[in-house]
Design a protein around this motif. Structure first.
Motif, PDB file in Angstrom:
ATOM      1  N   SER A  27       0.836  -1.201   0.000  1.00 46.44           N
ATOM      2  CA  SER A  27       0.000   0.000   0.000  1.00 46.44           C
ATOM      3  C   SER A  27       0.874   1.255   0.000  1.00 46.44           C
ATOM      4  O   SER A  27       1.738   1.418   0.853  1.00 46.44           O
ATOM      5  CB  SER A  27      -0.925  -0.041   1.217  1.00 46.44           C
ATOM      6  N   GLY A  28       0.654   2.127  -0.966  1.00 50.25           N
ATOM      7  CA  GLY A  28       1.447   3.349  -1.093  1.00 50.25           C
ATOM      8  C   GLY A  28       1.553   4.147   0.200  1.00 50.25           C
ATOM      9  O   GLY A  28       2.664   4.474   0.632  1.00 50.25           O
ATOM     10  N   PRO A  29       0.427   4.465   0.851  1.00 49.46           N
ATOM     11  CA  PRO A  29       0.508   5.251   2.080  1.00 49.46           C
ATOM     12  C   PRO A  29       1.305   4.546   3.180  1.00 49.46           C
ATOM     13  O   PRO A  29       2.074   5.191   3.901  1.00 49.46           O
ATOM     14  CB  PRO A  29      -0.963   5.406   2.503  1.00 49.46           C
ATOM     15  N   GLU A  30       1.152   3.224   3.304  1.00 44.91           N
ATOM     16  CA  GLU A  30       1.898   2.498   4.347  1.00 44.91           C
ATOM     17  C   GLU A  30       3.393   2.483   4.049  1.00 44.91           C
ATOM     18  O   GLU A  30       4.224   2.638   4.947  1.00 44.91           O
ATOM     19  CB  GLU A  30       1.382   1.063   4.464  1.00 44.91           C
ATOM     20  N   ILE A  31       3.734   2.283   2.788  1.00 47.38           N
ATOM     21  CA  ILE A  31       5.156   2.286   2.417  1.00 47.38           C
ATOM     22  C   ILE A  31       5.739   3.682   2.651  1.00 47.38           C
ATOM     23  O   ILE A  31       6.864   3.827   3.127  1.00 47.38           O
ATOM     24  CB  ILE A  31       5.339   1.854   0.945  1.00 47.38           C
ATOM     25  N   TYR A  32       4.953   4.703   2.350  1.00 41.44           N
ATOM     26  CA  TYR A  32       5.413   6.074   2.587  1.00 41.44           C
ATOM     27  C   TYR A  32       5.766   6.278   4.059  1.00 41.44           C
ATOM     28  O   TYR A  32       6.836   6.791   4.387  1.00 41.44           O
ATOM     29  CB  TYR A  32       4.365   7.105   2.136  1.00 41.44           C
ATOM     30  N   VAL A  33       4.868   5.846   4.934  1.00 41.98           N
ATOM     31  CA  VAL A  33       5.102   6.011   6.372  1.00 41.98           C
ATOM     32  C   VAL A  33       6.358   5.252   6.797  1.00 41.98           C
ATOM     33  O   VAL A  33       7.175   5.750   7.572  1.00 41.98           O
ATOM     34  CB  VAL A  33       3.869   5.543   7.186  1.00 41.98           C
ATOM     35  N   ALA A  34       6.547   4.055   6.248  1.00 34.92           N
ATOM     36  CA  ALA A  34       7.668   3.214   6.669  1.00 34.92           C
ATOM     37  C   ALA A  34       9.001   3.669   6.085  1.00 34.92           C
ATOM     38  O   ALA A  34      10.039   3.478   6.716  1.00 34.92           O
ATOM     39  CB  ALA A  34       7.395   1.764   6.275  1.00 34.92           C
ATOM     40  N   THR A  35       9.011   4.249   4.880  1.00 36.17           N
ATOM     41  CA  THR A  35      10.293   4.488   4.223  1.00 36.17           C
ATOM     42  C   THR A  35      10.598   5.947   3.910  1.00 36.17           C
ATOM     43  O   THR A  35      11.749   6.269   3.663  1.00 36.17           O
ATOM     44  CB  THR A  35      10.395   3.706   2.892  1.00 36.17           C
ATOM     45  N   CYS A  36       9.631   6.806   3.875  1.00 38.79           N
ATOM     46  CA  CYS A  36       9.904   8.197   3.484  1.00 38.79           C
ATOM     47  C   CYS A  36       9.587   9.192   4.596  1.00 38.79           C
ATOM     48  O   CYS A  36      10.241  10.236   4.708  1.00 38.79           O
ATOM     49  CB  CYS A  36       9.077   8.612   2.263  1.00 38.79           C
ATOM     50  N   ALA A  37       8.583   8.879   5.409  1.00 36.53           N
ATOM     51  CA  ALA A  37       8.050   9.881   6.335  1.00 36.53           C
ATOM     52  C   ALA A  37       9.024  10.242   7.446  1.00 36.53           C
ATOM     53  O   ALA A  37       8.946  11.354   7.986  1.00 36.53           O
ATOM     54  CB  ALA A  37       6.738   9.396   6.937  1.00 36.53           C
ATOM     55  N   THR A  38       9.952   9.326   7.784  1.00 34.90           N
ATOM     56  CA  THR A  38      10.906   9.654   8.843  1.00 34.90           C
ATOM     57  C   THR A  38      11.700  10.903   8.466  1.00 34.90           C
ATOM     58  O   THR A  38      12.084  11.672   9.342  1.00 34.90           O
ATOM     59  CB  THR A  38      11.896   8.487   9.085  1.00 34.90           C
ATOM     60  N   LEU A 105       5.597   5.864  -5.017  1.00 32.21           N
ATOM     61  CA  LEU A 105       5.778   7.054  -5.856  1.00 32.21           C
ATOM     62  C   LEU A 105       4.440   7.549  -6.396  1.00 32.21           C
ATOM     63  O   LEU A 105       4.214   8.757  -6.503  1.00 32.21           O
ATOM     64  CB  LEU A 105       6.763   6.766  -6.997  1.00 32.21           C
ATOM     65  N   SER A 106       3.540   6.636  -6.716  1.00 28.10           N
ATOM     66  CA  SER A 106       2.198   7.043  -7.150  1.00 28.10           C
ATOM     67  C   SER A 106       1.490   7.782  -6.031  1.00 28.10           C
ATOM     68  O   SER A 106       0.841   8.812  -6.251  1.00 28.10           O
ATOM     69  CB  SER A 106       1.372   5.820  -7.568  1.00 28.10           C
ATOM     70  N   PHE A 107       1.649   7.270  -4.810  1.00 24.81           N
ATOM     71  CA  PHE A 107       1.058   7.941  -3.644  1.00 24.81           C
ATOM     72  C   PHE A 107       1.641   9.349  -3.473  1.00 24.81           C
ATOM     73  O   PHE A 107       0.915  10.323  -3.286  1.00 24.81           O
ATOM     74  CB  PHE A 107       1.281   7.108  -2.373  1.00 24.81           C
ATOM     75  N   VAL A 108       2.975   9.433  -3.558  1.00 22.94           N
ATOM     76  CA  VAL A 108       3.645  10.727  -3.381  1.00 22.94           C
ATOM     77  C   VAL A 108       3.154  11.732  -4.428  1.00 22.94           C
ATOM     78  O   VAL A 108       2.852  12.886  -4.121  1.00 22.94           O
ATOM     79  CB  VAL A 108       5.185  10.550  -3.453  1.00 22.94           C
ATOM     80  N   ARG A 109       3.044  11.278  -5.662  1.00 27.18           N
ATOM     81  CA  ARG A 109       2.534  12.152  -6.730  1.00 27.18           C
ATOM     82  C   ARG A 109       1.109  12.618  -6.436  1.00 27.18           C
ATOM     83  O   ARG A 109       0.788  13.794  -6.554  1.00 27.18           O
ATOM     84  CB  ARG A 109       2.514  11.383  -8.052  1.00 27.18           C
ATOM     85  N   ARG A 110       0.258  11.679  -6.063  1.00 28.63           N
ATOM     86  CA  ARG A 110      -1.148  12.023  -5.838  1.00 28.63           C
ATOM     87  C   ARG A 110      -1.302  12.934  -4.634  1.00 28.63           C
ATOM     88  O   ARG A 110      -2.068  13.880  -4.635  1.00 28.63           O
ATOM     89  CB  ARG A 110      -1.979  10.751  -5.622  1.00 28.63           C
ATOM     90  N   GLU A 111      -0.538  12.615  -3.582  1.00 28.73           N
ATOM     91  CA  GLU A 111      -0.700  13.323  -2.308  1.00 28.73           C
ATOM     92  C   GLU A 111      -0.013  14.690  -2.335  1.00 28.73           C
ATOM     93  O   GLU A 111      -0.544  15.649  -1.821  1.00 28.73           O
ATOM     94  CB  GLU A 111      -0.103  12.448  -1.196  1.00 28.73           C
ATOM     95  N   PHE A 112       1.194  14.742  -2.922  1.00 27.72           N
ATOM     96  CA  PHE A 112       2.030  15.934  -2.782  1.00 27.72           C
ATOM     97  C   PHE A 112       2.359  16.624  -4.100  1.00 27.72           C
ATOM     98  O   PHE A 112       2.998  17.664  -4.098  1.00 27.72           O
ATOM     99  CB  PHE A 112       3.356  15.566  -2.098  1.00 27.72           C
ATOM    100  N   GLY A 113       2.013  16.005  -5.221  1.00 30.90           N
ATOM    101  CA  GLY A 113       2.416  16.559  -6.515  1.00 30.90           C
ATOM    102  C   GLY A 113       1.750  17.897  -6.767  1.00 30.90           C
ATOM    103  O   GLY A 113       0.584  18.085  -6.435  1.00 30.90           O
ATOM    104  N   PRO A 114       2.504  18.834  -7.343  1.00 31.16           N
ATOM    105  CA  PRO A 114       1.951  20.162  -7.583  1.00 31.16           C
ATOM    106  C   PRO A 114       0.779  20.137  -8.558  1.00 31.16           C
ATOM    107  O   PRO A 114      -0.094  20.988  -8.501  1.00 31.16           O
ATOM    108  CB  PRO A 114       3.128  20.953  -8.149  1.00 31.16           C
ATOM    109  N   ALA A 115       0.752  19.145  -9.450  1.00 32.36           N
ATOM    110  CA  ALA A 115      -0.299  19.137 -10.474  1.00 32.36           C
ATOM    111  C   ALA A 115      -1.620  18.601  -9.926  1.00 32.36           C
ATOM    112  O   ALA A 115      -2.648  18.758 -10.561  1.00 32.36           O
ATOM    113  CB  ALA A 115       0.147  18.304 -11.667  1.00 32.36           C
TER     114      ALA A 115
END
Ligand code: HEC
Length: 154
Positions: A27-38, A105-115
């Motif tokens: 799951s994109g959001p879970e992977i984000y929390v585990a690997t990027c959010a720190t 990366l799809s999550f990051v784009r959807r959640e944070f992407g400027p577009a």
């Protein structure tokens, strides 16, 4: 940071050893929390002058291939994000599977992407596979090297 990564294990994401995150989720959001959010923060706003924001960052809108290469191999050296200069190190995320990298990366784009959602089509596992075969090996990028790799011959 390691302690923080280990603490995420309590949230149901399997982490073994905590030397680097072992993520089993797809799951994109879970992977984000585990690997990027720190580093980049759960809100994507980054941390002061140490970790740049993903929210609204023009780099999140890089072509798919370059965003994948950045996340795979990491980044070092000076980079300007918005109005701020950073000069730090982002370790590689090559321990994530093609499916996991595509999802996060799809999550990051959807959640944070400027577009916004309309302008942010999902990144697929097969796109990650193509970039991994060609660009996984090697040192962390500088932003110049990464940008230059756009014209690398296929
Ligand atoms: C250990 C901390 C750390 C982790 C974990 C991390 N990053 Fe980074 N990231 C950084 C730093 C530091 C930079 C800036 C590097 C530099 O100064 O050259 C950066 C830069 C970036 C950039 C380009 C600049 C910007 O702010 O848009 C993107 C995109 C990015 N990271 C995405 C990710 C994604 C996606 C993940 C998870 C898969 C991730 N990062 C995990 C620390 C981290």
């Amino acid at each position: 940071m390691k302690a923080a990564a280990c603490a995420f294990g309590l949230m149901g994401i399997l982490l073994v050893g905590c030397a680097e995150p072992r993520v089993t989720s797809l799951s994109g959001p879970e992977i984000y929390v585990a690997t990027c959010a720190t580093c980049h923060g759960t809100d994507g706003l980054g941390v002061n002058n140490a970790f740049p924001p993903l929210a609204g960052s023009p780099w999140v809108a890089l072509p798919d291939s370059l965003l994948i290469r950045l996340a795979l191999r990491g980044l070092r050296g000076p980079i300007r994000v918005g109005e701020r200069d950073y000069n730090n190190v982002m370790p590689p995320n090559d321990f994530l599977s093609n499916e996991q990298l595509a999802a996060v990366l799809s999550f990051v784009r959807r959640e944070f992407g400027p577009a916004g959602p309309a302008g942010s089509p999902d990144i697929t596992a097969s796109q990650v596979a193509v970039e991994r075969a060609r660009f996984e090996a090697g040192p962390m990028w500088t932003i110049e090297e990464l940008t230059r790799s756009a014209s690398a011959r296929r």
